[in-house]
Design a protein around this motif. Sequence first.
Motif, PDB file in Angstrom:
ATOM      1  N   THR A 279       0.845  -1.177   0.000  1.00 39.90           N
ATOM      2  CA  THR A 279       0.000   0.000   0.000  1.00 39.90           C
ATOM      3  C   THR A 279       0.881   1.227   0.000  1.00 39.90           C
ATOM      4  OG1 THR A 279      -1.667  -1.187   1.271  1.00 39.90           O
ATOM      5  CG2 THR A 279      -1.838   1.196   1.237  1.00 39.90           C
ATOM      6  N   LEU A 280       0.601   2.165  -0.900  1.00 39.31           N
ATOM      7  CA  LEU A 280       1.340   3.423  -0.965  1.00 39.31           C
ATOM      8  C   LEU A 280       0.452   4.518  -0.397  1.00 39.31           C
ATOM      9  CD1 LEU A 280       2.679   3.116  -4.608  1.00 39.31           C
ATOM     10  CD2 LEU A 280       3.889   2.555  -2.523  1.00 39.31           C
ATOM     11  N   LYS A 281       0.952   5.262   0.591  1.00 37.45           N
ATOM     12  CA  LYS A 281       0.178   6.318   1.238  1.00 37.45           C
ATOM     13  C   LYS A 281       0.798   7.670   0.934  1.00 37.45           C
ATOM     14  CE  LYS A 281      -1.918   7.536   5.605  1.00 37.45           C
ATOM     15  NZ  LYS A 281      -2.030   7.213   7.035  1.00 37.45           N
ATOM     16  N   SER A 282      -0.043   8.662   0.693  1.00 35.58           N
ATOM     17  CA  SER A 282       0.410  10.007   0.349  1.00 35.58           C
ATOM     18  C   SER A 282       1.212  10.617   1.489  1.00 35.58           C
ATOM     19  CB  SER A 282      -0.799  10.896   0.041  1.00 35.58           C
ATOM     20  OG  SER A 282      -0.389  12.214  -0.213  1.00 35.58           O
ATOM     21  N   THR A 283       2.300  11.312   1.151  1.00 30.70           N
ATOM     22  CA  THR A 283       3.145  11.933   2.172  1.00 30.70           C
ATOM     23  C   THR A 283       2.632  13.307   2.588  1.00 30.70           C
ATOM     24  OG1 THR A 283       4.581  12.835   0.445  1.00 30.70           O
ATOM     25  CG2 THR A 283       5.221  10.738   1.429  1.00 30.70           C
TER      26      THR A 283
ATOM     27  N   TYR B 197      -2.696   4.173  -2.777  1.00 32.32           N
ATOM     28  CA  TYR B 197      -2.645   3.357  -3.986  1.00 32.32           C
ATOM     29  C   TYR B 197      -2.211   1.971  -3.565  1.00 32.32           C
ATOM     30  CZ  TYR B 197      -2.886   7.263  -7.329  1.00 32.32           C
ATOM     31  OH  TYR B 197      -3.288   8.336  -8.075  1.00 32.32           O
ATOM     32  N   VAL B 198      -2.619   0.948  -4.317  1.00 36.28           N
ATOM     33  CA  VAL B 198      -2.203  -0.428  -4.056  1.00 36.28           C
ATOM     34  C   VAL B 198      -1.472  -0.929  -5.290  1.00 36.28           C
ATOM     35  CG1 VAL B 198      -2.990  -2.757  -3.550  1.00 36.28           C
ATOM     36  CG2 VAL B 198      -4.157  -0.813  -2.534  1.00 36.28           C
ATOM     37  N   THR B 199      -0.302  -1.536  -5.080  1.00 29.66           N
ATOM     38  CA  THR B 199       0.504  -2.045  -6.180  1.00 29.66           C
ATOM     39  C   THR B 199       1.272  -3.268  -5.700  1.00 29.66           C
ATOM     40  OG1 THR B 199       2.098  -1.415  -7.872  1.00 29.66           O
ATOM     41  CG2 THR B 199       2.501  -0.569  -5.673  1.00 29.66           C
ATOM     42  N   ARG B 200       2.029  -3.863  -6.589  1.00 31.47           N
ATOM     43  CA  ARG B 200       2.879  -4.995  -6.255  1.00 31.47           C
ATOM     44  C   ARG B 200       4.326  -4.594  -6.504  1.00 31.47           C
ATOM     45  NH1 ARG B 200      -0.173  -9.579  -5.876  1.00 31.47           N
ATOM     46  NH2 ARG B 200       1.610 -10.940  -6.134  1.00 31.47           N
ATOM     47  N   LYS B 201       5.245  -5.180  -5.732  1.00 33.30           N
ATOM     48  CA  LYS B 201       6.660  -4.889  -5.957  1.00 33.30           C
ATOM     49  C   LYS B 201       7.468  -6.171  -5.858  1.00 33.30           C
ATOM     50  CE  LYS B 201       8.707  -4.033  -1.485  1.00 33.30           C
ATOM     51  NZ  LYS B 201       9.555  -3.133  -0.732  1.00 33.30           N
TER      52      LYS B 201
ATOM     53  N   LEU C 186       7.067   6.323  -4.756  1.00 34.69           N
ATOM     54  CA  LEU C 186       6.696   6.668  -6.122  1.00 34.69           C
ATOM     55  C   LEU C 186       6.025   8.035  -6.140  1.00 34.69           C
ATOM     56  CD1 LEU C 186       5.120   3.324  -7.374  1.00 34.69           C
ATOM     57  CD2 LEU C 186       7.379   4.202  -7.896  1.00 34.69           C
ATOM     58  N   ARG C 187       6.187   8.760  -7.231  1.00 29.77           N
ATOM     59  CA  ARG C 187       5.533  10.044  -7.417  1.00 29.77           C
ATOM     60  C   ARG C 187       4.261   9.793  -8.220  1.00 29.77           C
ATOM     61  NH1 ARG C 187       6.160  14.454 -11.131  1.00 29.77           N
ATOM     62  NH2 ARG C 187       5.674  16.406 -10.071  1.00 29.77           N
ATOM     63  N   LYS C 188       3.104   9.981  -7.554  1.00 25.26           N
ATOM     64  CA  LYS C 188       1.823   9.705  -8.190  1.00 25.26           C
ATOM     65  C   LYS C 188       0.881  10.874  -7.944  1.00 25.26           C
ATOM     66  CE  LYS C 188       0.347   5.494  -8.462  1.00 25.26           C
ATOM     67  NZ  LYS C 188       0.675   5.125  -9.821  1.00 25.26           N
ATOM     68  N   TYR C 189      -0.254  10.863  -8.622  1.00 22.49           N
ATOM     69  CA  TYR C 189      -1.222  11.952  -8.531  1.00 22.49           C
ATOM     70  C   TYR C 189      -2.092  11.811  -7.287  1.00 22.49           C
ATOM     71  CZ  TYR C 189      -4.793  15.308  -9.801  1.00 22.49           C
ATOM     72  OH  TYR C 189      -5.649  16.379  -9.801  1.00 22.49           O
ATOM     73  N   ASP C 190      -2.216  12.891  -6.533  1.00 23.80           N
ATOM     74  CA  ASP C 190      -3.099  12.947  -5.372  1.00 23.80           C
ATOM     75  C   ASP C 190      -4.270  13.861  -5.731  1.00 23.80           C
ATOM     76  OD1 ASP C 190      -4.371  13.342  -2.938  1.00 23.80           O
ATOM     77  OD2 ASP C 190      -2.500  13.396  -1.811  1.00 23.80           O
TER      78      ASP C 190
END
Length: 54
Positions: free
Chosen positions: A11-15, A22-26, A37-41
Amino acid sequence: MARNTARPVVTLKSTVGTGITYVTRKNRRNDPDRLVLRKYDPVAGAHVLFREER
């Protein structure tokens, strides 16, 4: 079909503290450290850093 333990779901949480995730696999072999990661909030209305949550 079994999932491979080398590619866990993270799980990726906004800083910026908006609570967006966001949920992803690594791949643990290639990225043993926490993923950033740099993603859109959509709440902030901009691209920000998202850090892996454990």
